[in-house]
Design an enzyme around this catalytic site. Sequence first.
Site, PDB file in Angstrom:
ATOM      1  N   LEU A 115       0.832  -1.198   0.000  1.00  0.00           N
ATOM      2  CA  LEU A 115       0.000   0.000   0.000  1.00  0.00           C
ATOM      3  C   LEU A 115       0.870   1.254   0.000  1.00  0.00           C
ATOM      4  O   LEU A 115       0.551   2.243  -0.664  1.00  0.00           O
ATOM      5  CB  LEU A 115      -0.923  -0.001   1.219  1.00  0.00           C
ATOM      6  CG  LEU A 115      -1.820   1.235   1.354  1.00  0.00           C
ATOM      7  CD1 LEU A 115      -2.752   1.365   0.160  1.00  0.00           C
ATOM      8  CD2 LEU A 115      -2.610   1.173   2.656  1.00  0.00           C
ATOM      9  N   TYR A 116       1.973   1.219   0.754  1.00  0.00           N
ATOM     10  CA  TYR A 116       2.883   2.366   0.762  1.00  0.00           C
ATOM     11  C   TYR A 116       3.337   2.705  -0.653  1.00  0.00           C
ATOM     12  O   TYR A 116       3.272   3.860  -1.094  1.00  0.00           O
ATOM     13  CB  TYR A 116       4.092   2.071   1.652  1.00  0.00           C
ATOM     14  CG  TYR A 116       5.221   3.070   1.500  1.00  0.00           C
ATOM     15  CD1 TYR A 116       5.074   4.374   1.962  1.00  0.00           C
ATOM     16  CD2 TYR A 116       6.420   2.704   0.892  1.00  0.00           C
ATOM     17  CE1 TYR A 116       6.102   5.298   1.817  1.00  0.00           C
ATOM     18  CE2 TYR A 116       7.445   3.615   0.747  1.00  0.00           C
ATOM     19  CZ  TYR A 116       7.285   4.909   1.211  1.00  0.00           C
ATOM     20  OH  TYR A 116       8.308   5.828   1.065  1.00  0.00           O
ATOM     21  N   ALA A 117       3.779   1.686  -1.397  1.00  0.00           N
ATOM     22  CA  ALA A 117       4.223   1.907  -2.771  1.00  0.00           C
ATOM     23  C   ALA A 117       3.081   2.427  -3.642  1.00  0.00           C
ATOM     24  O   ALA A 117       3.278   3.300  -4.496  1.00  0.00           O
ATOM     25  CB  ALA A 117       4.790   0.622  -3.356  1.00  0.00           C
ATOM     26  N   THR A 171       0.571   4.290  -2.710  1.00  0.00           N
ATOM     27  CA  THR A 171       0.318   5.711  -2.428  1.00  0.00           C
ATOM     28  C   THR A 171       1.358   6.598  -3.090  1.00  0.00           C
ATOM     29  O   THR A 171       1.042   7.693  -3.572  1.00  0.00           O
ATOM     30  CB  THR A 171       0.290   6.002  -0.923  1.00  0.00           C
ATOM     31  OG1 THR A 171       1.572   5.736  -0.329  1.00  0.00           O
ATOM     32  CG2 THR A 171      -0.779   5.174  -0.216  1.00  0.00           C
TER      33      THR A 171
END
Length: 336
Positions: free
Chosen positions: A151-153, A155
Amino acid sequence: MTILVTGTAGFIGSHVATRLLGLGEAVVGLDNLSDYYDVGLKEARLARLRELPGYTHVHADLSDRGAMEQAFAIHRPKRVVHLAAQAGVRYAAENPHIYVSSNVTGFLHVLEGCRKHAVEHLVFASTSSVYGANTRMPFSEHQPTEHPLTLYAATKKANEQMAHAYAHLYGLPCTGLRFFTVYGPWGRPDMALFLFTRAILAGEPVRVFNHGRHKRSFTYVDDIVDGVVGILGRVPSPDPHWSGDRPDPGSSGVAPYRIYNIGNEKPVELLRYIEVLEKCLGKTARLEMLPLQPGDVPDTEANVSALVQATGHAPKVDVHEGVPRFVDWYRRYYRA
């Protein structure tokens, strides 16, 4: 000129702000001092900045639309370096909503502030994590990044696409920088070098994922700062060689927009990284070998030819030089 730097209580943000102040720029720093990790460390970074002439601090949260609008309206920065974000690949599994609030909604507020106040150049942090399932090495800005694994990537990939839309619609010059595994003094406590150092000094086992066989383009923080400051003065324009039928993911023919990698071009195996740290500490690590974690990629390797062409800069500090610098800082700061 006045430069807004977000995330100045953070690792990279504090280093970038210090460099800009040293160059005689006026820096407005913005940070909310979140409790994702030790707030005392963030306050210590911030205290160093407050001692320098030309620094002004704004305590605000990226997701607070009113506070962000006020910060832009009062300080009217000419350029913006956006480094604040909810970091950490694994923390997203515990608290996914904060990633979208900070990294997506917060980035929208930065874009809107830049648009409304005619900012000359927005430079923002992206990440090598956007390469996701891509296995072709070295990673190049010209490769597609359609398959993030965390999810970080996702975003940060969204940030790149949002920036391109604003660059196209409003002529806002935007440059995204994909950082590769940054380390160094004043680093984040959740990062590998910090965790390894603490565990080795405490005589605790070091958790080594993928049995230490994966490689990373470990990049010393001063090399990152060189790239950020160098690219800040390179305002992008549409690429006249861009082809609409075969678009280049790293640039744009219709907008003042560019993407650059910033990373050391010589990847190092994790076990070798630990060996260098052991030598610096004078202690042998107790290794707890574990499988690759979900979302982690086996290897990263940066192609920085575009960055070199734009700035003349290539990351050059290797781990044999950078790790001892971190250890010296760690021992002084924690009296370890």
